[in-house]
Write a protein that holds these residues in place. Sequence first.
Motif, PDB file in Angstrom:
ATOM      1  N   ALA A 199      -4.874   7.973  -6.997  1.00 10.67           N
ATOM      2  CA  ALA A 199      -4.707   8.094  -5.546  1.00 10.67           C
ATOM      3  C   ALA A 199      -3.228   8.242  -5.254  1.00 10.67           C
ATOM      4  CB  ALA A 199      -5.237   6.837  -4.859  1.00 10.67           C
ATOM      5  N   GLY A 200      -2.915   8.786  -4.105  1.00 10.30           N
ATOM      6  CA  GLY A 200      -1.525   8.831  -3.666  1.00 10.30           C
ATOM      7  C   GLY A 200      -0.891   7.456  -3.828  1.00 10.30           C
ATOM      8  N   ILE A 201       0.303   7.415  -4.403  1.00 11.49           N
ATOM      9  CA  ILE A 201       0.917   6.136  -4.788  1.00 11.49           C
ATOM     10  C   ILE A 201       1.076   5.198  -3.601  1.00 11.49           C
ATOM     11  CG2 ILE A 201       3.303   6.914  -4.468  1.00 11.49           C
ATOM     12  CD1 ILE A 201       2.268   4.783  -7.406  1.00 11.49           C
ATOM     13  N   VAL A 202       1.307   5.736  -2.426  1.00  9.81           N
ATOM     14  CA  VAL A 202       1.545   4.854  -1.273  1.00  9.81           C
ATOM     15  C   VAL A 202       0.274   4.123  -0.842  1.00  9.81           C
ATOM     16  CG1 VAL A 202       3.546   6.134  -0.417  1.00  9.81           C
ATOM     17  CG2 VAL A 202       1.244   6.791   0.331  1.00  9.81           C
ATOM     18  N   ILE A 203      -0.870   4.566  -1.413  1.00 11.10           N
ATOM     19  CA  ILE A 203      -2.138   3.894  -1.112  1.00 11.10           C
ATOM     20  C   ILE A 203      -2.371   2.702  -2.051  1.00 11.10           C
ATOM     21  CG2 ILE A 203      -4.671   4.245  -1.019  1.00 11.10           C
ATOM     22  CD1 ILE A 203      -4.115   7.184  -0.339  1.00 11.10           C
ATOM     23  N   HIS A 204      -1.636   2.664  -3.165  1.00 11.47           N
ATOM     24  CA  HIS A 204      -1.933   1.668  -4.200  1.00 11.47           C
ATOM     25  C   HIS A 204      -1.865   0.209  -3.746  1.00 11.47           C
ATOM     26  CE1 HIS A 204      -1.948   4.317  -7.995  1.00 11.47           C
ATOM     27  NE2 HIS A 204      -2.216   5.046  -6.937  1.00 11.47           N
ATOM     28  N   PRO A 205      -0.848  -0.187  -2.978  1.00 16.18           N
ATOM     29  CA  PRO A 205      -0.853  -1.595  -2.541  1.00 16.18           C
ATOM     30  C   PRO A 205      -2.117  -1.931  -1.748  1.00 16.18           C
ATOM     31  CG  PRO A 205       1.282  -0.580  -2.136  1.00 16.18           C
ATOM     32  CD  PRO A 205       0.359   0.523  -2.552  1.00 16.18           C
ATOM     33  N   ALA A 206      -2.545  -1.031  -0.894  1.00 16.40           N
ATOM     34  CA  ALA A 206      -3.781  -1.271  -0.130  1.00 16.40           C
ATOM     35  C   ALA A 206      -4.981  -1.352  -1.070  1.00 16.40           C
ATOM     36  CB  ALA A 206      -3.976  -0.160   0.909  1.00 16.40           C
ATOM     37  N   LEU A 207      -4.976  -0.529  -2.120  1.00 18.59           N
ATOM     38  CA  LEU A 207      -6.077  -0.567  -3.095  1.00 18.59           C
ATOM     39  C   LEU A 207      -6.084  -1.889  -3.859  1.00 18.59           C
ATOM     40  CD1 LEU A 207      -6.428   2.988  -4.654  1.00 18.59           C
ATOM     41  CD2 LEU A 207      -8.213   1.567  -3.637  1.00 18.59           C
ATOM     42  N   ASP A 208      -4.903  -2.342  -4.271  1.00 15.59           N
ATOM     43  CA  ASP A 208      -4.823  -3.653  -4.930  1.00 15.59           C
ATOM     44  C   ASP A 208      -5.438  -4.726  -4.019  1.00 15.59           C
ATOM     45  OD1 ASP A 208      -3.577  -2.841  -7.295  1.00 15.59           O
ATOM     46  OD2 ASP A 208      -1.551  -3.264  -6.588  1.00 15.59           O
ATOM     47  N   ALA A 209      -5.068  -4.677  -2.756  1.00 13.72           N
ATOM     48  CA  ALA A 209      -5.567  -5.692  -1.820  1.00 13.72           C
ATOM     49  C   ALA A 209      -7.073  -5.560  -1.613  1.00 13.72           C
ATOM     50  CB  ALA A 209      -4.820  -5.571  -0.490  1.00 13.72           C
ATOM     51  N   CYS A 210      -7.546  -4.324  -1.479  1.00 10.75           N
ATOM     52  CA  CYS A 210      -8.983  -4.116  -1.249  1.00 10.75           C
ATOM     53  C   CYS A 210      -9.812  -4.515  -2.466  1.00 10.75           C
ATOM     54  CB  CYS A 210      -9.258  -2.665  -0.869  1.00 10.75           C
ATOM     55  SG  CYS A 210      -8.670  -2.262   0.786  1.00 10.75           S
ATOM     56  N   LEU A 211      -9.310  -4.200  -3.662  1.00 15.73           N
ATOM     57  CA  LEU A 211     -10.055  -4.589  -4.867  1.00 15.73           C
ATOM     58  C   LEU A 211     -10.078  -6.111  -5.016  1.00 15.73           C
ATOM     59  CD1 LEU A 211      -8.933  -1.758  -7.298  1.00 15.73           C
ATOM     60  CD2 LEU A 211     -11.248  -2.158  -6.395  1.00 15.73           C
ATOM     61  N   ASP A 212      -8.996  -6.751  -4.563  1.00 17.02           N
ATOM     62  CA  ASP A 212      -8.964  -8.209  -4.545  1.00 17.02           C
ATOM     63  C   ASP A 212     -10.063  -8.732  -3.604  1.00 17.02           C
ATOM     64  OD1 ASP A 212      -8.330 -10.874  -4.056  1.00 17.02           O
ATOM     65  OD2 ASP A 212      -6.173 -10.555  -4.175  1.00 17.02           O
ATOM     66  N   LEU A 213     -10.144  -8.143  -2.407  1.00 19.13           N
ATOM     67  CA  LEU A 213     -11.225  -8.520  -1.482  1.00 19.13           C
ATOM     68  C   LEU A 213     -12.594  -8.230  -2.074  1.00 19.13           C
ATOM     69  CD1 LEU A 213     -10.307  -7.358   2.140  1.00 19.13           C
ATOM     70  CD2 LEU A 213      -9.976  -9.590   1.062  1.00 19.13           C
TER      71      LEU A 213
END
Lengths: 436, 436
Positions: free
Chosen positions: B264-278
């Motif tokens: 995914a676009g790199i700027v999406i990664h922090p949100a992905l980390d957070a969402c996968l945590d959820l």
Amino acid sequence: MHATFDALPQAVQAELPRAFLNWMGCVLGGCREPPVDLAAAAFLPLPPGKGRGEGLPASIIGRHQRADLATTALLNSFSASVLSFDDTHLATVTHPTGPVASAIFALSETRPVSGQDFATALAIGIEIECRLSNALLLPPAQANTGLYVTGLTGPIGAAAAMGRLLGLDERKMNWAIGLAAAQAAGFRATHGAMSGLLVPAFGARNAVHAALLAANGFTCPETLLEAPNGFIDIFSPAADPARATDALGHRFELLANAYKPYPAGIVIHPALDACLDLAARLPPGADPAAVTVTVHPLTLTLTDRRAPADPLEAQISLYHWVAASLLRRTAGIDELQQDCIDDPQIAALRTRINAISDPALNRDEAIAEMTLADGTTLRAHVPVARPMTDADLDRKFRAQATRVLDAAAADTLLRLCRDLPTLHDVGQQIAAVWKE
Amino acid sequence: MHATFDALPQAVQAELPRAFLNWMGCVLGGCREPPVDLAAAAFLPLPPGKGRGEGLPASIIGRHQRADLATTALLNSFSASVLSFDDTHLATVTHPTGPVASAIFALSETRPVSGQDFATALAIGIEIECRLSNALLLPPAQANTGLYVTGLTGPIGAAAAMGRLLGLDERKMNWAIGLAAAQAAGFRATHGAMSGLLVPAFGARNAVHAALLAANGFTCPETLLEAPNGFIDIFSPAADPARATDALGHRFELLANAYKPYPAGIVIHPALDACLDLAARLPPGADPAAVTVTVHPLTLTLTDRRAPADPLEAQISLYHWVAASLLRRTAGIDELQQDCIDDPQIAALRTRINAISDPALNRDEAIAEMTLADGTTLRAHVPVARPMTDADLDRKFRAQATRVLDAAAADTLLRLCRDLPTLHDVGQQIAAVWKE
């Protein structure tokens, strides 16, 4: 723009063979210049010693070498611009024909393209190119004056011309245009070395790839030119994209395109006209003690080089051309040679020239004034650049073409270019001249 | 920068094989994707049916095809970026390794290049690229946020790396850098279609040509980057060129380069980390009634696409990745397939996501909050992106490489990449893996 050749105004129909002839002459005149040798060694896909590209589809004009379409377009376009003798859309200092003609001529070697179709594609490409240059540079745009727009809009016009000949539908045409715009590059700091002369050539190559990609189905956003963070937004954020389509199909920018009588930066030409006028009136042996030239501000922005070191810098040195034209009373290829640049008398005169930038002047206007050692003063005012007649263009073509072709072949080629709209297969009929 | 491998800090020495391994994996993972097929058909110099380029010097990785250096660099670089799985210099969203490694790997197939020389050239190229990106984008620059800097600085870093391996002297190195800068092109409106993925690849090709031109003696002004009307002046007039050389040789931008766990676009990664945590805390069958993600403003500038139509748009759609990762509880290549994009449940959740842009957040920071149908709320805050360990990188490489190589060959190649500094002939030793 669903133009057909028949639907083009007669003046445009008549201008297209002139633009094509001027391009072909410039290619032939430039194709054996040393920078083209250096570029060919870097760009040709086959390593040295692997032959002359016999299986490849298109011909590097005047060099007995074949290559893929994109490399061919690049090298032919570079030949056309390497002596800065190519045409110029005066309002924007775009050199329109090089990228467009080089791209579609390479394509026309791979499939039958009629002269009318070729000319129509050329018209479309030049029109899009110059109109986008207008949009980028002319009011309300407040573009960076460092933009070398041929590198920015050349690939887009050339991609559209390619797309026309490839029969792309509207969506794929937009992809082709977008993919060309995505590679657009051109800024003025490239000038003064070989690099600046290569800028239009990159456009020719990129247009070929853009059109082939789009034809293959390679996608691109369809509004890349006008989208936020797109082409116009990046290069000229205050520009009005609508300027590009103003009176489209009614006013033709091709008719505002000029051919060069001198191998100098186009913005120097009005001053050269004025200086040659003075030179013709100069008594034999007279010494110009002081010279003042008054020019449009853009001329000095682009050519303010008082002590050029080599032909590449001299080409775009206002001071060199003023001095050389006054002392040699002509302004041709010879005045670009190193011996002329190093001539002590010319070098000395360059230091005594007063160049004045006057925003009240038109871009193709200049005034030259000279004081002789005896106090006599002479003045020449060129209000409008003199367009080249058909005879002027033929003379220019022959001088260029005979650098690589014999006189008979040059004449054959001249007639084919002049008769462009009557040809049934542009690539085959023209390439036959150098295959003979 | 007269760096040798021995003079590089140990952390940089250790990072170079990781960057190279990640690049090679991305090339292998992407090389059979449909956009690469389309590009190969447009760029390969030999027409279809003219063989697999047997006489040509370099190999299109994973495609059993050979080409000239520039085309090879272009296609390998495109394979590396086509799935948006390539590395990222976070401060500037530059994808540094693709253009550099693709250019010098093609060159290394034509002459013996030791692993240490290759790694040093890679370090130089990446460093120049990322430092120029810093100069263009970070304060005091007030650059247009539409710049896609990999296209602007990638060719320059890659040209410098090429120049290093070609042994260019300082003057020719400046020409190579200038000739690459003269072709620099990159803006964000290319994103959302195949076009955006091709931008780094143009840089790889242009770098090869720039370096070969300079090596041949093709001239360019020597200060094209910082000259008036030059590279920085055009793209970021308020930039301070000195920012590019700040602590040069002491601080290494390579160490601020990140590898992607998600395509995914790199700027999406922090949100992905957070969402996968959820997602990991989500009860089975739970329905996320409402989702709020809070991200750095740049994330929304680049990825604000609520209804992506296809994998190319989905790659850079914050809403798609948030929805897909919450409902599928993972974020891999499968979540980029059309069936996932069209999944009604995921499409519906995309419409219920509230994305908030917060300038107080760091670029690699994100907060995800979710309310379930029963009123339960969950919250995850990722303050800093998680770097990929060696084991993570090996796992990523194997998953990519085995798309085109058998497991044994993938392992051999993994070891060669990991052992880069010990190789005596990078091109020969590595190309032997796919020649076997």
